[in-house]
Design a protein around this motif. Structure first.
Motif, short mmCIF file in Angstrom:
data_model
loop_
_atom_site.label_atom_id
_atom_site.label_comp_id
_atom_site.label_asym_id
_atom_site.label_seq_id
_atom_site.Cartn_x
_atom_site.Cartn_y
_atom_site.Cartn_z
N SER A 609 0.80 -1.24 0.00
CA SER A 609 0.00 0.00 0.00
C SER A 609 0.83 1.28 0.00
O SER A 609 0.26 2.37 0.08
N ALA A 610 2.16 1.19 -0.06
CA ALA A 610 2.98 2.40 -0.03
C ALA A 610 2.72 3.24 -1.28
O ALA A 610 2.77 2.73 -2.41
N ARG A 611 2.48 4.53 -1.08
CA ARG A 611 2.13 5.38 -2.22
C ARG A 611 2.53 6.83 -1.93
O ARG A 611 2.67 7.24 -0.78
N ASN A 612 2.68 7.59 -2.99
CA ASN A 612 3.00 9.01 -2.87
C ASN A 612 1.78 9.80 -2.45
O ASN A 612 0.64 9.39 -2.70
N LEU A 613 2.03 10.93 -1.84
CA LEU A 613 0.95 11.86 -1.57
C LEU A 613 0.51 12.48 -2.89
O LEU A 613 1.34 12.72 -3.78
N GLU A 614 -0.75 12.72 -3.02
CA GLU A 614 -1.26 13.28 -4.28
C GLU A 614 -0.60 14.60 -4.63
O GLU A 614 -0.37 14.91 -5.79
N VAL A 615 -0.27 15.39 -3.61
CA VAL A 615 0.34 16.69 -3.86
C VAL A 615 1.72 16.56 -4.51
O VAL A 615 2.20 17.48 -5.18
N ILE A 619 5.12 16.28 -9.58
CA ILE A 619 6.59 16.36 -9.67
C ILE A 619 7.12 15.18 -10.48
O ILE A 619 7.99 15.34 -11.34
N PHE A 620 6.58 13.99 -10.22
CA PHE A 620 7.07 12.79 -10.89
C PHE A 620 6.48 12.66 -12.30
O PHE A 620 7.15 12.16 -13.21
N GLU A 621 5.27 13.13 -12.47
CA GLU A 621 4.64 13.05 -13.79
C GLU A 621 5.31 13.98 -14.78
O GLU A 621 5.31 13.73 -15.99
N GLU A 624 10.48 12.28 -16.21
CA GLU A 624 10.57 10.82 -16.37
C GLU A 624 11.63 10.21 -15.46
O GLU A 624 11.44 9.14 -14.87
N SER A 625 12.78 10.89 -15.33
CA SER A 625 13.86 10.33 -14.52
C SER A 625 13.51 10.36 -13.03
O SER A 625 13.81 9.42 -12.29
N LYS A 626 12.87 11.44 -12.59
CA LYS A 626 12.44 11.49 -11.19
C LYS A 626 11.39 10.43 -10.92
O LYS A 626 11.35 9.84 -9.83
N LYS A 627 10.54 10.17 -11.89
CA LYS A 627 9.54 9.12 -11.74
C LYS A 627 10.22 7.76 -11.57
O LYS A 627 9.81 6.95 -10.73
#
Length: 665
Positions: A609-615, A619-621, A624-627
């Motif tokens: 269930s680990a996930r990024n905060l929507e806020v 940044i990742f979208e 590409e490299s940060k994603k």
């Protein structure tokens, strides 16, 4: 050193002995280069280095360099000569690889014999591996004879040693002098060091998480400088011309003639390429296809974002339970830039984001965090208490100073778990100790943290010493000026912080930390200070610990970790190896079979269930490299059995606190 160090040393024969031992171990700890007769020449100065210090005399150092230069040339001749002839992997011969368990070779004949054994071992290791691969059907090795496999193994070893000696021979007097100076500073304590200018520059980059340059990682291959990685978001990355595997042959500053960097040591190449923001550097590079190209790059500030704080949301162990997870790799701070990043500010932002989504608890992960900014750790500790003392800091001849959180605001008042391990040091230990003393958090980790309870500052030699303009820049000295103490009066020096809950660890039986360093400062104790907090007290620690122990006892992965810890200790103690093919294969087969039990130990997904905060998603979208890096981060968390157990610990904290509140009401 005499003026500023917390515990100055007497410059006497005892001091001289310690320098001698540290320096000799530094230049030839493996006892592969010098003979006993050559060491005897240096031994004459064992008790004279202190006198040479006071007389600005470098006789001992100069002799050591003369002997080492000859020894390197001699050893280079040895390995080239020995590797020209096939080895016979039969008989009862063995080799001891640990220099501490061997004496220096009595003469050149005995030294040659050691090199023969050493190179035979390196070749045997590769030869045995090739045989195994061939037996398993490796297509590249199909049809090769034993003679050919052995020749290939020797060729690989020759290439490895050519590269090693190329680096050793390129070290200049400044590099070797730096090593000599660090033998002096090391006698005071392990964290007092001399930094030549490029080393201080690299330290600042690691500490601040940013640099001014082009944003490329380099390495030396033979006489050439190769690009290994282009840092995402940096000037080189934005230009889209410089690529990994490019060979840099020349470097020019704008308006100046290019400098041929062939054969130049990597530190000098880096000094040529780095530079101030908005200046230009022209690189002549050879591409993989053999073409040559000039690339103009305008230098800029490069942010190394993998060192910064980041957070996730993870579902807890009860329906609807939501836990915030903050990873803090270091206590970074940029004191050179008024607008630079500080870890306390970043963690405060992550806490606020997690509170905005309504987390039920927060996990702060300080594993492998080697420390950093003292100012930031004091500020960060204050996020979890109303106000009060955080750490005591004592200088040499002064009473302890109590560093306080003076801000009554509490950024987070909920359940808190702090994760540490053997490599959590310095500032990490201050924060863990303070929150443990206040009873504000549950500290979870390996049997102890690193045990570094000292504070350092840099002294710029250019500013300290007048004159010497012909040899400046002189570099800087980082020296220990203070010791820090917990608010309960104890020190973390040597002892570290013992977690409230200790989890199995691969390094559980291996001695690590400050106590294993040369000449560490001693553990001491001072008076405690008054402290109190009414935010949230962990009053159920015995129950929380008991529940965790019960879970760990039945956890298959943790059971394997405990067994693996014993295996790793055994492997570390093994330093002598047979040079007979059959005996070596038997040893490797046994080790492989033993290791097979622990293969992919941490490859099982335990958190889904680990996930990024929507806020954070935009940044990742947008990059590409940060994603890709974020995906790797999420993947690592999903397989982290320690975080998974911490989620259960957090659930116990939340549940027991809820029961306590109901009882009080």
């Amino acid at each position: 050193m005499e003026r500023y160090h917390y515990s100055p040393q007497d410059i006497d024969d005892s001091f001289s002995e310690k320098i001698y031992d540290l320096y000799l171990n530094g230049i030839d700890g493996g006892k592969r280069f010098l003979t006993a007769k050559e060491v005897a020449q240096l031994e004459r100065y064992r008790h004279e280095i202190d006198d040479q210090v006071n007389a600005s005399d470098f006789t001992f150092f100069n002799l050591s360099q003369e002997l080492m230069e000859k020894a390197l040339v001699r050893a280079q001749g040895y390995y080239k000569d020995i590797l020209a002839t096939p080895f016979d992997f039969a008989g009862g011969e063995s080799v001891e690889l640990d220099g501490e368990k061997r004496a220096y070779s009595s003469d050149e004949k005995e030294l040659w014999q050691y090199w023969h054994q050493y190179l035979k071992y390196e070749t045997l290791d590769r030869y045995a591996e090739a045989i195994e691969k061939q037996e398993k059907g490796d297509e590249e090795l199909a049809g090769k004879t034993a003679t050919e496999l052995e020749a290939d193994a020797r060729a690989d070893v020759l290439t490895m040693f050519d590269r090693w000696f190329d680096r050793l021979i390129k070290l200049d007097r400044e590099d070797r002098m730096s090593q000599y100076f660090n033998a002096f500073t090391g006698v005071f304590d392990p964290h007092t060091n001399y930094y030549k200018p490029i080393d201080k520059e690299n330290f600042d980059i690691r500490f601040s998480g940013k640099l001014e340059g082009i944003g490329a990682r380099l390495l030396t291959e033979g006489d050439y400088t190769k690009v290994t990685e282009v840092v995402v978001g940096g000037p080189a990355w934005k230009g889209k011309e410089l690529e990994a595997n490019d060979i840099i042959t020349k470097v020019a500053q704008e308006g100046e003639a290019p400098v041929d960097i062939k054969g130049m040591v990597i530190d000098d190449v880096v000094s040529q390429i780095r530079g101030s923001k908005d200046t230009k550097v022209i690189l002549t590079v050879k591409k993989v296809d053999g073409s040559e190209k000039e690339i103009i790059i305008t230098r800029d500030i490069v942010i190394l974002d993998e060192s910064f704080a980041k957070s996730l949301i993870i579902d807890g162990q009860a329906p609807g339970e939501k836990i915030g997870y903050i990873s803090l790799p270091s206590f970074y701070a940029d004191f050179q830039d008024r607008n630079g990043r500080h870890c306390a500010d970043d963690v405060e932002k992550e806490i606020e984001k997690l509170k905005n989504v309504g987390v039920d608890g927060i996990v702060l992960d300080l594993r492998n965090n080697g420390g950093g900014s003292l100012r930031d750790v004091v500020k960060m500790s204050g996020f979890f208490i109303e106000s009060g003392p955080v750490v005591q800091v004592k200088s040499r001849d002064y009473e302890p100073e109590v560093l306080m959180d003076v801000d009554p605001q509490v950024q987070y008042d909920g359940p808190l778990v702090v994760m540490v391990n053997n490599f959590s040091a310095s500032a990490s230990e201050i924060l863990a100790a303070a929150l443990q003393d206040y009873g504000r958090a549950v500290i979870v980790g390996s049997n102890s943290t690193f045990g570094k309870g000292t504070v350092q500052r840099f002294i710029d030699l250019d500013r300290t010493l007048r004159g010497f303009e012909d040899v400046k820049p002189l570099g800087q000295v980082k020296l220990t000026t203070q010791k820090f103490y917990r608010i309960d009066g104890g020190s973390t020096q040597l002892r570290g912080v013992t977690p409230d809950i200790i989890l199995p660890d691969n390094y559980a039986y291996i001695q690590t930390g400050e106590k294993e360093q040369e000449y560490p400062m001693p553990w001491t104790e001072i008076a405690a200070v008054d402290y109190d907090q009414k935010v949230l007290n962990m009053t159920h620690m015995e129950q929380i610990e008991a529940r965790s122990k019960a879970r760990v006892a039945t956890n298959e992965i943790f059971s394997k970790v405990q067994a693996n810890a014993a295996r790793m200790q055994k492997l570390r103690d093994l330093t002598a190896y047979p040079l007979d093919l059959e005996a070596y294969q038997d040893l490797e087969a046994a080790r492989t079979a033993d290791a097979e039990r622990f293969k992919n130990l941490f490859d099982k997904v335990v958190i889904t269930s680990a996930r990024n905060l929507e806020v954070d998603l935009p940044i990742f979208e947008a990059d590409e490299s940060k994603k890709a890096r974020n995906d790797d981060f999420l993947k690592a968390v999903s397989k982290d059995v320690y975080i998974n157990e911490v989620l259960s610990i957090m659930h116990d904290v939340i549940e027991l606190e809820r029961v306590a509140i109901n009882d009080r009401n």
